[in-house]
Design an enzyme around this catalytic site. Structure first.
Site, short mmCIF file in Angstrom:
data_model
loop_
_atom_site.label_atom_id
_atom_site.label_comp_id
_atom_site.label_asym_id
_atom_site.label_seq_id
_atom_site.Cartn_x
_atom_site.Cartn_y
_atom_site.Cartn_z
N CYS A 417 0.85 -1.18 0.00
CA CYS A 417 0.00 0.00 0.00
C CYS A 417 0.89 1.24 0.00
CB CYS A 417 -0.97 -0.01 1.17
SG CYS A 417 -2.30 1.20 1.01
N CYS A 418 0.84 2.05 1.04
CA CYS A 418 1.60 3.30 0.99
C CYS A 418 2.62 3.43 2.12
CB CYS A 418 0.65 4.49 1.01
SG CYS A 418 -0.71 4.32 2.15
#
Length: 442
Positions: A417-418
């Site tokens: 994800c981030c």
């Protein structure tokens, strides 16, 4: 470094490569060892970087009208064949022009359904974008097959069910995968799929002498699934005319083999974040060797990375409007973690680190893939300046502290994800839900 020392280092790298590739297979998978022994740190600037070729522009120009139509419609097209590795025949943007091939379905930007996650999210997504759900598929996944979403709600306690229905516990819709795992998609390129199959069979056989506990039974089942998937991945590659049973022999094959592994994953899994992991330094080993041997030019090396990034940019999943209410746009978080420092003090920046960032010029700015730079004050000055310039020009780079990530997860870590760090191919995380504490107080 003087010329004599540099020549010796180059010879050592070449011997390490030959020993690794030509010698007997190691009994365990060790990507990090291969990278550490064979990669070439790059401490120069971006002056070597190549522009987009006419071929690359033609490929990208074919996609631009489709991307415009997709934005207008929300979803360009959908296949209602339940997705799996072998669900769809070969798909191309332009078969005669593509260097790296493979699509999730039989056409670019055509989405697949993944009802194993849960039928309701498939049904609501199809209806939201003007597609009528196939009643036969609906019957199978509501009457005969238990889905992931069914399992999630079976596991909820009565209290959690009430919290979900009142909106105290929020998060992704239940039909989306709750785990985060970054597959090590580099393995087929380095070892070949036949070796990976042999290793899985060895692991399976080792369980024969163990008492059949719940854990051992589950392991046998999971290894059987993995063996089937590896075989299906070989079959998928054959549909495109490639034999990935053995290791990649060239830079182009290394890029293609790595992408085939990732493609198999996104045909099977509609995860909230389908990160690619950490591939730039690994791929650079192959591209660097091809360049030194005169098999490719810098322009051709950039073309291969451009084609790979184009494929990452058109990864698509069929998701409900509720998903887009949680996040901006239609994100897939195809996150590539690049740069950073090694445990031995050498930078992991290579020329391919530059090449991947350079796609923001050759193809233009884009949010996908989610290019994440592992930042450290010790990164080479030339790379820091180039990353800063690309950030200023495109606003398309994410940064995370490599000096904080590396001590916990090692120098072969990546981002799911981030922000979620983990060692590539060795760990997973359980993705929880958001809790609205203010609503709880009310």
């Amino acid at each position: 470094m003087d010329a004599q020392t540099d020549t010796a280092s180059a010879a050592q790298r070449e011997n390490a490569w030959r020993g690794f590739k030509a010698g007997p297979w190691q009994s365990r998978i060790n990507l990090r060892d291969f990278i550490q022994r064979n990669y070439t740190p790059y401490e120069g600037d971006a002056s070597f970087a190549a522009e987009a070729t006419p071929r690359t522009r033609k490929i990208w120009d074919k996609l631009l009208p489709l991307l415009i139509k997709e934005r207008e419609k929300g979803v360009l097209d959908v296949s209602q064949e339940p997705s799996c590795i072998l669900a769809h025949g070969p798909g191309y943007i332009d078969k005669d022009l593509e260097l790296i091939v493979g699509l999730q379905t039989d056409a670019p930007l055509k989405r697949a359904i993944m009802p194993k996650g849960g039928w309701k999210v498939v049904e609501s997504s199809l209806k939201a974008y003007g597609f009528e759900p196939d009643p036969a598929i609906s019957k199978v996944f509501t009457q005969y097959c238990k889905t992931h979403n069914d399992g999630v709600f079976d596991a909820y306690t009565p209290e959690i069910r009430k919290c979900r229905s009142t909106g105290i516990v929020t998060g992704l819709p239940g039909a989306y995968g709750r785990g985060r795992i970054i597959g090590d998609y580099r393995r087929p390129a380095l070892y070949g799929v036949d070796f990976l199959i042999a290793e899985k069979k060895r692991e399976y056989a080792e369980l024969d002498e163990r008492h059949s506990t719940e854990e051992v039974i589950r392991l046998r089942e999971e290894l059987s699934e993995q063996l089937r998937s590896l075989g299906q991945m070989k079959e998928m590659a054959k549909l495109y005319g490639y034999d990935i049973s053995g290791p990649a022999a060239t830079g182009r094959e290394a890029v293609q083999w790595t992408y085939f592994a990732y493609l198999a994953a996104i045909k099977e899994q509609n995860g909230a974040a389908m990160s690619i992991g950490r591939i730039s330094t690994f791929l650079d080993v192959y591209l660097d060797r091809d360049l030194r041997e005169g098999k490719i030019t810098e322009s051709q090396a950039q073309e291969l990375i451009d084609d790979l990034v184009i494929k990452f940019r058109i990864v698509r999943f069929l998701r409900s409007p509720a998903y887009n209410e949680l996040f901006s746009g239609d994100p897939t978080w195809v996150t590539e973690y690049l740069a950073g420092m090694g445990d031995d003090g050498r930078t992991l920046v290579t020329k391919t680190s530059f090449r991947i960032l350079n796609t923001l010029y050759t193809l233009g700015p884009a949010p996908e893939p989610n290019l994440t730079v592992g930042w450290s004050p010790r990164l080479p000055e030339g790379f820091k300046q180039f990353a800063a310039r690309v950030s200023n020009d495109t606003s398309s780079i994410q940064y995370i502290s490599d000096d904080l990530l590396r001590p916990k997860y090692g120098d072969d870590a990546a981002i799911a994800c981030c922000v979620s760090g983990m060692a590539v191919g060795k760990q997973m995380q359980f993705f929880g839900a958001r809790v609205n504490l203010l609503k709880t107080l009310l």
